[in-house]
Structure formats: structure tokens, C-alpha cells
Scaffold this motif. Structure first.
Motif: not given
Length: 148
Positions: A63-67, A69, A94-98
Motif C-alpha cells: 500500500s506504500d506504493k500508492h497503486t 485505493e 488509511k495513511k496510504n489512502g487505502v
């Protein structure tokens, strides 16, 4: 929205059909809701009472890769059966926008969704604890009968 699917089953007595059923439901949900599935993470014979699952941890790290959501699960109990682990890992996502999305449970994005999600997570943890107690009672009963 780009999503990944996370699926798991917990015991060796369950089969690959459990995963196939979860995937089928998740893909159908994604199709019906305009999501694009870009990957799958699958843990076999892994309990949800701990987050020490190889594919689960790989998904959290990815999830750190932001690929993606969203993490799409059949039901929230596939993500975790421990409220503490669930909260920690959802915070990381959530921190990674997921966000975590349940294909089978209709959880709204408003304040009531917070309550419903909490109740469902508590029920999953309760189910695991109750099952564990029954298994341990069964072992005790079985041992007693063996020695009588």
C-alpha cells in the motif's frame, strides 16, 4: 478506483473452493461498482486472529506504493478477527489512502458505518474466541473419555 482483493481461509479442513467463492464475489462486486482489480493477495490456512500472514503483510507493505485505493474483502472477518490488529492495519492503509471494502456487508461511509463496522469486527473476534473455547472443551472431553 483501483483495488486489490484480499482472500483467506483459516483451517486445513477448508478448501480452495473457499478462496474461489470469495474471489468470485469480490470480482462481481468490483465489476458492479466500477472498481478495477489490479491484484490479489491470498493466504491459505491462515487464522485471522493474527496479522502474521505473509500475503496480508505484503499487501499492507504494497500500500506504500500508492497503486491501489481499496482492499476488497468478501467480509470484514477475512481482513481480521482481532479488533486491535484490524485497527492498526486499517490505520496503516488509511495513511496510504487505502480503505477496506466489504463485498458482502453494506457499510455506509457516514457516521453509522463506523458503528456497523465496529459491531461486525467485534462479532468476528467473538466468533473466534467462542470457537476456540469449544475446541478446547472438546479436547478436554475427548481426553477424559479416552481414559475412562
Amino acid at each position: 478506483m483501483n483495488v486489490v482483493i484480499y482472500a483467506r481461509y483459516s483451517s486445513h479442513s477448508q478448501t480452495e473452493q473457499s478462496i474461489e467463492g470469495q474471489l468470485h464475489t469480490c470480482y462481481e462486486y468490483a465489476r458492479n461498482n466500477g472498481h478495477i482489480v489490479i491484484g490479489e493477495y491470498i493466504d491459505r490456512a491462515q487464522s485471522g486472529t493474527t496479522d502474521s500472514r505473509v500475503e496480508f503483510q505484503r499487501m499492507i507493505a504494497d500500500s506504500d506504493k500508492h497503486t491501489f485505493e481499496g482492499v476488497l474483502v468478501y467480509q470484514l472477518d477475512r481482513f481480521a478477527r482481532n479488533r486491535y490488529d484490524s485497527a492498526i492495519n486499517k490505520a496503516k492503509l488509511k495513511k496510504n489512502g487505502v480503505r477496506v471494502i466489504s463485498a458482502r456487508e453494506n457499510i455506509s461511509d457516514d457516521a453509522s458505518g463506523i458503528l456497523v463496522e465496529g459491531v461486525l469486527e467485534s462479532m468476528a473476534e467473538y466468533y473466534s474466541a467462542e470457537l476456540s473455547q469449544k475446541i478446547h472443551r472438546g479436547y478436554g472431553t475427548h481426553r477424559t473419555k479416552m481414559f475412562i
